[in-house]
Design a protein around this motif. Sequence first.
Motif, PDB file in Angstrom:
ATOM      1  N   TYR A   1       0.831  -1.194   0.000  1.00 58.17           N
ATOM      2  CA  TYR A   1       0.000   0.000   0.000  1.00 58.17           C
ATOM      3  C   TYR A   1       0.874   1.256   0.000  1.00 58.17           C
ATOM      4  CZ  TYR A   1       1.259  -0.091   4.923  1.00 58.17           C
ATOM      5  OH  TYR A   1       1.968  -0.118   6.089  1.00 58.17           O
ATOM      6  N   TYR A   2       0.216   2.399  -0.151  1.00 54.44           N
ATOM      7  CA  TYR A   2       0.900   3.676   0.015  1.00 54.44           C
ATOM      8  C   TYR A   2      -0.084   4.675   0.625  1.00 54.44           C
ATOM      9  CZ  TYR A   2      -1.466   5.505  -4.141  1.00 54.44           C
ATOM     10  OH  TYR A   2      -2.413   5.913  -5.043  1.00 54.44           O
ATOM     11  N   VAL A   3       0.471   5.718   1.237  1.00 50.81           N
ATOM     12  CA  VAL A   3      -0.345   6.753   1.872  1.00 50.81           C
ATOM     13  C   VAL A   3       0.196   8.116   1.458  1.00 50.81           C
ATOM     14  CG1 VAL A   3       1.077   6.595   3.950  1.00 50.81           C
ATOM     15  CG2 VAL A   3      -1.173   7.682   4.066  1.00 50.81           C
ATOM     16  N   GLN A   4      -0.721   9.031   1.160  1.00 49.37           N
ATOM     17  CA  GLN A   4      -0.348  10.401   0.831  1.00 49.37           C
ATOM     18  C   GLN A   4      -0.768  11.325   1.972  1.00 49.37           C
ATOM     19  OE1 GLN A   4      -2.277  10.872  -3.058  1.00 49.37           O
ATOM     20  NE2 GLN A   4      -0.267  10.796  -4.029  1.00 49.37           N
ATOM     21  N   TRP A   5       0.105  12.244   2.328  1.00 46.36           N
ATOM     22  CA  TRP A   5      -0.164  13.122   3.460  1.00 46.36           C
ATOM     23  C   TRP A   5       0.506  14.479   3.231  1.00 46.36           C
ATOM     24  CZ3 TRP A   5       4.308  14.512   6.204  1.00 46.36           C
ATOM     25  CH2 TRP A   5       5.434  13.735   5.932  1.00 46.36           C
ATOM     26  N   LYS A   6       0.071  15.452   4.014  1.00 41.66           N
ATOM     27  CA  LYS A   6       0.653  16.782   3.926  1.00 41.66           C
ATOM     28  C   LYS A   6       0.708  17.381   5.322  1.00 41.66           C
ATOM     29  CE  LYS A   6      -3.712  19.220   3.073  1.00 41.66           C
ATOM     30  NZ  LYS A   6      -4.449  20.128   2.171  1.00 41.66           N
ATOM     31  N   ILE A   7       1.520  18.406   5.443  1.00 42.63           N
ATOM     32  CA  ILE A   7       1.680  19.093   6.730  1.00 42.63           C
ATOM     33  C   ILE A   7       0.640  20.195   6.825  1.00 42.63           C
ATOM     34  CG2 ILE A   7       3.268  20.380   8.200  1.00 42.63           C
ATOM     35  CD1 ILE A   7       5.570  19.119   6.604  1.00 42.63           C
ATOM     36  N   ILE A   8      -0.104  20.188   7.917  1.00 42.26           N
ATOM     37  CA  ILE A   8      -1.115  21.225   8.126  1.00 42.26           C
ATOM     38  C   ILE A   8      -0.767  22.123   9.313  1.00 42.26           C
ATOM     39  CG2 ILE A   8      -2.975  19.886   7.071  1.00 42.26           C
ATOM     40  CD1 ILE A   8      -3.860  19.101   9.891  1.00 42.26           C
TER      41      ILE A   8
END
Length: 327
Positions: A89-96
């Motif tokens: 699998y893979y996960v996409q994320w960002k800094i908030i």
Amino acid sequence: MRKLLIPIVVILIGIFFSSVYIIEEGNRGVVLRFNKIIGLSEPGLHFKIPGVDNIRLIDAKIQTTDSSNNSGREQKFITREKKDLIVDYYVQWKIIDFDRYYETIAGGNSVENLLLARLNGRLRAEIGKLDIKDIINDTNAETKSRNSLMLKVKDALNGTKQSTVKVKEMPVEDLVAVAEIDPENITSMRAFGVEVIDVRIKQINFPPEVSESIYDRMSAEREVVARDQRFQGIREAEETRADATLTATKILSEAEKQARTIRGEGDAYVAKLYADAFSKDLEFFSFVRSLKAYEHSFNGSDVMVISPDSDFFRYMKLNTNIKSNKK
């Protein structure tokens, strides 16, 4: 005076360049003063106090973390049927929240490792509720499908706003300690300043020891299907041959019937022609019929016992009398 002016100008230019910094697009700058966060710099030109302020650049773009980052180890999950699966699998994320994110990494912690630990825990919990067919099923069903599983995992990683506010009141080190003990107890990844955008399962495999047994069973099932198909083909071939033989027999019978009918009509027509021809001269008909009888009777060494006065020799006697008169 001029000699003092040049060094002053050089010093001012140096101070100016040391106090100016540029943040490129896609990045953010965390401004530190005596190792304490005092602000966040957006992309563009900014100023700082030389020798007092430090700038730490942070990548603000969407990040992608792959399951291969799990120290190169395959991640095994157990379904509700107690079947082992290897999920890629893979996960996409960002800094908030850049301040909270910096506090996390400043302590030597890896946000990616925390994210993967949390993600593995949630995946393990959600996969344990489903059967293999539900996990493979890639639909938009609300309860049992791969898509619904990924949505649940993403929501669990992000948590609710209320829980995020409550957790953010805890020190980062305490949250990291809890994450290392039991990843599923972490309320939200927002507590570390990041938000999960998407979770995707790329591939689902069986362990090698399970795959061999599954392939053997599939091969046996395919063999049964192939054997049934062959038997079906043989049966259909026999039925086709039987239908063809029946059709040929019907055609030949019909042809023979028509041939005999035509031959009978021809014989009747020939007989009629003979009858019409011979009816015009009965004596000639009797003569021809007698000649035919002589032709078939006197063949080879056959012996006939018959009276000379028989009507059978009538035309032979006539022929003899004609020859005697000629002499």
